[in-house]
Motif scaffolding. Sequence first.
Motif, PDB file in Angstrom:
ATOM      1  N   ILE A  50       0.822  -1.210   0.000  1.00  7.99           N
ATOM      2  CA  ILE A  50       0.000   0.000   0.000  1.00  7.99           C
ATOM      3  C   ILE A  50       0.855   1.257   0.000  1.00  7.99           C
ATOM      4  CG2 ILE A  50      -1.441   1.348   1.610  1.00  7.99           C
ATOM      5  CD1 ILE A  50      -2.990  -1.263   2.117  1.00  7.99           C
ATOM      6  N   ALA A  51       2.056   1.159   0.554  1.00  5.97           N
ATOM      7  CA  ALA A  51       2.925   2.325   0.734  1.00  5.97           C
ATOM      8  C   ALA A  51       3.645   2.697  -0.559  1.00  5.97           C
ATOM      9  CB  ALA A  51       3.932   2.045   1.843  1.00  5.97           C
ATOM     10  N   SER A  52       2.878   3.157  -1.540  1.00  6.44           N
ATOM     11  CA  SER A  52       3.469   3.558  -2.816  1.00  6.44           C
ATOM     12  C   SER A  52       2.723   4.760  -3.372  1.00  6.44           C
ATOM     13  CB  SER A  52       3.421   2.411  -3.830  1.00  6.44           C
ATOM     14  OG  SER A  52       2.107   2.235  -4.325  1.00  6.44           O
ATOM     15  N   GLU A  53       3.410   5.528  -4.195  1.00  3.99           N
ATOM     16  CA  GLU A  53       2.775   6.707  -4.780  1.00  3.99           C
ATOM     17  C   GLU A  53       1.628   6.318  -5.706  1.00  3.99           C
ATOM     18  OE1 GLU A  53       3.750  10.704  -7.440  1.00  3.99           O
ATOM     19  OE2 GLU A  53       5.393   9.338  -6.900  1.00  3.99           O
ATOM     20  N   ILE A  54       1.777   5.223  -6.426  1.00  5.75           N
ATOM     21  CA  ILE A  54       0.716   4.786  -7.341  1.00  5.75           C
ATOM     22  C   ILE A  54      -0.585   4.545  -6.584  1.00  5.75           C
ATOM     23  CG2 ILE A  54      -0.031   2.902  -8.847  1.00  5.75           C
ATOM     24  CD1 ILE A  54       2.876   2.608  -9.741  1.00  5.75           C
ATOM     25  N   ILE A  55      -0.489   3.883  -5.446  1.00  6.93           N
ATOM     26  CA  ILE A  55      -1.680   3.622  -4.634  1.00  6.93           C
ATOM     27  C   ILE A  55      -2.243   4.934  -4.099  1.00  6.93           C
ATOM     28  CG2 ILE A  55      -2.542   2.513  -2.549  1.00  6.93           C
ATOM     29  CD1 ILE A  55      -1.956   0.539  -4.772  1.00  6.93           C
ATOM     30  N   TYR A  93       2.703   7.784   2.683  1.00  6.80           N
ATOM     31  CA  TYR A  93       1.706   7.220   1.766  1.00  6.80           C
ATOM     32  C   TYR A  93       0.777   6.268   2.516  1.00  6.80           C
ATOM     33  CZ  TYR A  93       4.978   8.682  -1.976  1.00  6.80           C
ATOM     34  OH  TYR A  93       5.809   9.384  -2.812  1.00  6.80           O
ATOM     35  N   ALA A  94       1.373   5.412   3.347  1.00  6.98           N
ATOM     36  CA  ALA A  94       0.583   4.436   4.100  1.00  6.98           C
ATOM     37  C   ALA A  94      -0.381   5.129   5.061  1.00  6.98           C
ATOM     38  CB  ALA A  94       1.511   3.496   4.867  1.00  6.98           C
ATOM     39  N   MET A  95       0.093   6.193   5.702  1.00  2.00           N
ATOM     40  CA  MET A  95      -0.753   6.905   6.656  1.00  2.00           C
ATOM     41  C   MET A  95      -1.935   7.570   5.956  1.00  2.00           C
ATOM     42  SD  MET A  95      -1.211   7.579   9.836  1.00  2.00           S
ATOM     43  CE  MET A  95      -1.876   8.786  11.001  1.00  2.00           C
ATOM     44  N   TRP A  96      -1.688   8.203   4.819  1.00  4.72           N
ATOM     45  CA  TRP A  96      -2.785   8.840   4.095  1.00  4.72           C
ATOM     46  C   TRP A  96      -3.791   7.801   3.591  1.00  4.72           C
ATOM     47  CZ3 TRP A  96      -5.087  13.291   3.859  1.00  4.72           C
ATOM     48  CH2 TRP A  96      -4.390  14.456   4.185  1.00  4.72           C
ATOM     49  N   TYR A  97      -3.314   6.634   3.226  1.00  6.51           N
ATOM     50  CA  TYR A  97      -4.220   5.559   2.811  1.00  6.51           C
ATOM     51  C   TYR A  97      -5.162   5.196   3.961  1.00  6.51           C
ATOM     52  CZ  TYR A  97      -5.729   1.076   0.814  1.00  6.51           C
ATOM     53  OH  TYR A  97      -6.473   0.040   0.314  1.00  6.51           O
ATOM     54  N   ASP A 100       2.134  -0.603   9.060  1.00  5.39           N
ATOM     55  CA  ASP A 100       3.119  -1.681   9.185  1.00  5.39           C
ATOM     56  C   ASP A 100       4.540  -1.184   8.928  1.00  5.39           C
ATOM     57  OD1 ASP A 100       4.411  -4.112   9.345  1.00  5.39           O
ATOM     58  OD2 ASP A 100       3.703  -4.829   7.390  1.00  5.39           O
ATOM     59  N   TYR A 101       5.159  -0.647   9.970  1.00  7.71           N
ATOM     60  CA  TYR A 101       6.547  -0.201   9.867  1.00  7.71           C
ATOM     61  C   TYR A 101       7.456  -1.339   9.402  1.00  7.71           C
ATOM     62  CZ  TYR A 101       7.338   4.537  11.776  1.00  7.71           C
ATOM     63  OH  TYR A 101       7.444   5.892  11.954  1.00  7.71           O
ATOM     64  N   TYR A 102       7.292  -2.497  10.035  1.00  7.02           N
ATOM     65  CA  TYR A 102       8.207  -3.605   9.730  1.00  7.02           C
ATOM     66  C   TYR A 102       8.144  -3.992   8.257  1.00  7.02           C
ATOM     67  CZ  TYR A 102      10.485  -8.093   9.536  1.00  7.02           C
ATOM     68  OH  TYR A 102      11.319  -9.118   9.169  1.00  7.02           O
ATOM     69  N   ASP A 114      11.817  -3.854  -0.578  1.00  6.73           N
ATOM     70  CA  ASP A 114      12.301  -2.823  -1.486  1.00  6.73           C
ATOM     71  C   ASP A 114      11.176  -2.350  -2.404  1.00  6.73           C
ATOM     72  OD1 ASP A 114      12.082  -4.632  -3.670  1.00  6.73           O
ATOM     73  OD2 ASP A 114      14.184  -5.250  -3.483  1.00  6.73           O
ATOM     74  N   MET A 115      11.475  -1.437  -3.300  1.00  7.32           N
ATOM     75  CA  MET A 115      10.443  -0.824  -4.137  1.00  7.32           C
ATOM     76  C   MET A 115       9.849  -1.788  -5.159  1.00  7.32           C
ATOM     77  SD  MET A 115      10.100   2.151  -2.853  1.00  7.32           S
ATOM     78  CE  MET A 115       9.324   3.267  -4.027  1.00  7.32           C
ATOM     79  N   ASP A 116      10.508  -2.913  -5.379  1.00  6.69           N
ATOM     80  CA  ASP A 116       9.968  -3.942  -6.275  1.00  6.69           C
ATOM     81  C   ASP A 116       9.214  -5.025  -5.514  1.00  6.69           C
ATOM     82  OD1 ASP A 116      11.001  -2.806  -8.666  1.00  6.69           O
ATOM     83  OD2 ASP A 116      12.986  -3.602  -8.167  1.00  6.69           O
TER      84      ASP A 116
END
Length: 320
Positions: free
Chosen positions: A41-46, A307-311, A236-238, A244-246
Amino acid sequence: MKSISHLLNLFLLIAFGFSSCEKADDEIIPGKKGVVADHTIASEIILRSIPDEYINEARNKLHIAYQHTSHGTHVSYGMFGLPDYKSGDETRFAITNNNPQFDKLDFRDNAMASYAEAGVDASDLSRNETAFIQASRNYLDDPDNSEINVVMWSWCNIAGHDVAANYIPGMQTLVNEYGESGSKIGFGEGQRGNSVTFIFMTGHANKGDNVGDGKPKNQADLIINYCNEYNFYCLDYYGIDTHDMDGNYWEDAGDDGNSSAGGDFYADWQSKHSIGDGYFESRSSPGGSVTYGAHNSQHITANRKAYAMWYILASIAGWE
């Protein structure tokens, strides 16, 4: 005989009453809706896929109290930097820090430590494992904080803490009291009108030392499983620290996107992109100085946690 019978019935009623109260203390009141905001979820696309109406609703209706020490800056510094990323973000992700303003997200950083009991350190979840419970109560019971409807606490180092016996039951207690239909929600004496959504959090990764009883991965599994089972929100910090980004998982990764096997995957990714085109600079406050999140040598970790927080906030506001 009749008097003995009456006494016996009275005893049974009292015993049942105590039993019922004890059961209520242990009751699990689930959330209405929840999501674990992990690396997927922690991505700009999402983030860009979230309809404006839910970002706007979150920005204008949510009032957030957040308590943390150093590692917790990954969220706040990321959120403070996001408005300077791309055109329109200055409005879409507008945010304040302990200074509520119209049409900006009301974010109150390091809000609750001062509400701890005298002599108790409630700076984060790691200093005193149960201090957050009473500090949250004291904060939410203060009429000055009546607007607050989202609360989140951050770990420093989660390793070695008794998550199952202290953190999870403590969060559930707060949900039972201040969540929707909680015992402290209403308009009677000692109650507040606004219910509160509590966001759970896993702990940051420790390089080369994540797996085993009481260590970050195992602790994260406990928290995530609980949130999935009972419909709670979790940042989910962990998971973000170790992917990684992939989407590749590096079990030995630390809190800086650094792995003996996978290399410095966040710093490497940042070096191949540019500010405003792939990542943004984190900031110490809205419009403040550029800085990395604590213990970081790159901006990607804080970017992803923002990103994750805004989601999560958009979801609380009604998205999906």
